[in-house]
Design an enzyme around this catalytic site. Structure first.
Site, PDB file in Angstrom:
ATOM      1  N   LYS A  52     -14.492  47.979 -29.162  1.00  0.00           N
ATOM      2  CA  LYS A  52     -14.125  46.521 -30.385  1.00  0.00           C
ATOM      3  C   LYS A  52     -13.613  48.007 -31.632  1.00  0.00           C
ATOM      4  O   LYS A  52     -12.754  47.952 -31.386  1.00  0.00           O
ATOM      5  CB  LYS A  52     -15.001  45.903 -30.387  1.00  0.00           C
ATOM      6  CG  LYS A  52     -14.883  44.545 -28.598  1.00  0.00           C
ATOM      7  CD  LYS A  52     -15.528  43.876 -28.668  1.00  0.00           C
ATOM      8  CE  LYS A  52     -15.067  43.163 -27.570  1.00  0.00           C
ATOM      9  NZ  LYS A  52     -16.001  42.122 -27.613  1.00  0.00           N
ATOM     10  N   GLN A  96     -20.799  39.129 -30.516  1.00  0.00           N
ATOM     11  CA  GLN A  96     -20.920  39.723 -29.414  1.00  0.00           C
ATOM     12  C   GLN A  96     -21.976  38.838 -28.975  1.00  0.00           C
ATOM     13  O   GLN A  96     -23.372  38.754 -29.094  1.00  0.00           O
ATOM     14  CB  GLN A  96     -21.022  41.058 -29.037  1.00  0.00           C
ATOM     15  CG  GLN A  96     -21.266  41.414 -28.145  1.00  0.00           C
ATOM     16  CD  GLN A  96     -20.381  41.642 -27.314  1.00  0.00           C
ATOM     17  OE1 GLN A  96     -18.778  42.174 -27.909  1.00  0.00           O
ATOM     18  NE2 GLN A  96     -19.765  41.777 -25.867  1.00  0.00           N
ATOM     19  N   ASP A 119     -12.168  35.193 -30.068  1.00  0.00           N
ATOM     20  CA  ASP A 119     -12.426  34.677 -28.425  1.00  0.00           C
ATOM     21  C   ASP A 119     -12.032  34.143 -28.527  1.00  0.00           C
ATOM     22  O   ASP A 119     -12.176  33.404 -26.925  1.00  0.00           O
ATOM     23  CB  ASP A 119     -13.952  34.806 -28.486  1.00  0.00           C
ATOM     24  CG  ASP A 119     -15.063  35.859 -28.298  1.00  0.00           C
ATOM     25  OD1 ASP A 119     -14.190  37.028 -27.097  1.00  0.00           O
ATOM     26  OD2 ASP A 119     -16.075  36.169 -29.350  1.00  0.00           O
TER      27      ASP A 119
HETATM   28  N1  GUN Z   1     -19.955  39.406 -24.249  1.00  0.00           N
HETATM   29  C1  GUN Z   1     -19.475  39.460 -23.376  1.00  0.00           C
HETATM   30  N2  GUN Z   1     -18.299  39.331 -23.129  1.00  0.00           N
HETATM   31  C2  GUN Z   1     -18.219  39.378 -24.367  1.00  0.00           C
HETATM   32  C3  GUN Z   1     -16.287  37.829 -25.096  1.00  0.00           C
HETATM   33  O1  GUN Z   1     -15.422  38.286 -24.254  1.00  0.00           O
HETATM   34  N3  GUN Z   1     -16.811  38.217 -26.276  1.00  0.00           N
HETATM   35  C4  GUN Z   1     -17.623  38.068 -26.966  1.00  0.00           C
HETATM   36  N4  GUN Z   1     -18.053  37.718 -28.427  1.00  0.00           N
HETATM   37  N5  GUN Z   1     -18.870  38.374 -26.459  1.00  0.00           N
HETATM   38  C5  GUN Z   1     -19.485  38.369 -24.784  1.00  0.00           C
END
Ligand code: GUN
Length: 283
Positions: A52, A96, A119
């Protein structure tokens, strides 16, 4: 022979569009900013967060990482989120998941300002998606839809079966397919005769988190198979929820792992952060 859907290619196209728009914003003195919070030392989360950050740099965003120890308290985490809610340089906040044991994901998600919730996990954003009037779409399901569009795979009138009902993927995936007039079934661990249900699918989305769970006998001839899994096989090698080698000859199109859905999740995150920045700056 199935079309192998190239998530890296589609993701690069989406990110290039974001990069061009970002360059225009920067000329106006506005730079989108994303804050990523990672708590603890889960190796998979570390890889996702690094990717990211790299994507942010590639499109020209400000990127800030907050790597907190697993011993972080709920209150400390909420204080950080509140600080970032008020930080004008930051347009998007992502924590995350999963969080280490003892920390409550739900209250962290609800603490993030819905305007910075890139998200689209906050209840108010989830509700907006349900009624079809939203600013942000959740990154993984929206990434799947972008891949389908890019390969001209129509959803309207198709039987769509989603395996998995998580808040992050399964449930919103069903909703986005429904928005495009698919006939949607969401299946899960209590579904009876799963194979009979999946064999009906024109579009099958696997989001279970079990390596090679979807075998050839679960797939209809000519189906489109989307693999959201990020698993490890018996030798520790990265694989998806679909038994790719055996399923690929039976379907019309399939996403590989790696190089399928994964890169799309990040591309949509970049799109959402750009949109958050534009909304916050009335642009
Ligand atoms: N953990 C697995 N996929 C995601 C996601 O798309 N966003 C976040 N914040 N955590 C995750």
């Amino acid at each position: 022979m199935a079309v192998i859907i190239d998530g890296k290619k589609v993701s690069a196209e989406v990110k290039e569009q974001v990069r061009l728009e970002t360059a225009e914003l920067i000329k106006k003195g506005v730079q989108p900013g994303l804050a990523v919070i990672i708590v603890g030392d889960d190796p998979a989360s570390r890889v996702y967060v690094n990717n990211k950050k790299k994507a942010c740099e590639a499109v020209g965003f400000l990127s800030r990482e907050y790597a907190l120890p697993a011993t972080t308290t709920q209150q400390e985490l909420l204080e950080l989120v509140n600080k970032l809610n008020d930080d004008e340089e930051i347009n998007g906040i992502l924590c995350q998941l999963p969080l280490p044991k003892g920390l409550d994901e739900k209250s962290v998600i609800e603490a993030i300002s819905p305007l910075k919730d890139v998200d689209a996990f906050h209840a108010s954003n989830v509700g907006k998606i349900m009624i079809g009037d939203y600013d942000f779409l959740p990154c993984t399901p929206a990434g799947v839809m972008e891949m389908l569009h890019s390969y001209n795979i129509a959803v309207e009138g198709k039987k769509c079966v989603v395996i998995g009902r998580s808040n992050i993927v399964g449930k919103p995936m069903g909703m986005l397919l429904l928005h495009e007039n698919g006939t949607v079934t969401i299946t899960h661990s209590r579904t009876q005769n799963l194979k009979e249900v999946t064999r009906e699918a024109d579009i099958l989305v696997a989001a279970i988190g079990k390596p090679k769970f979807v075998t050839a006998d679960m797939v209809k001839e000519g189906a489109v198979v989307i693999d959201v899994g990020m698993d490890r096989d018996e030798n520790g090698k990265l694989c998806g929820d679909v038994d790719f080698e055996n399923v690929k000859d039976k379907c019309s199109a399939i996403t590989p792992v790696p190089g399928g859905v994964g890169p799309m999740t990040i591309a949509v995150l970049m799109k959402n952060t750009l949109k958050a920045c534009k909304l916050q700056n009335n642009l």
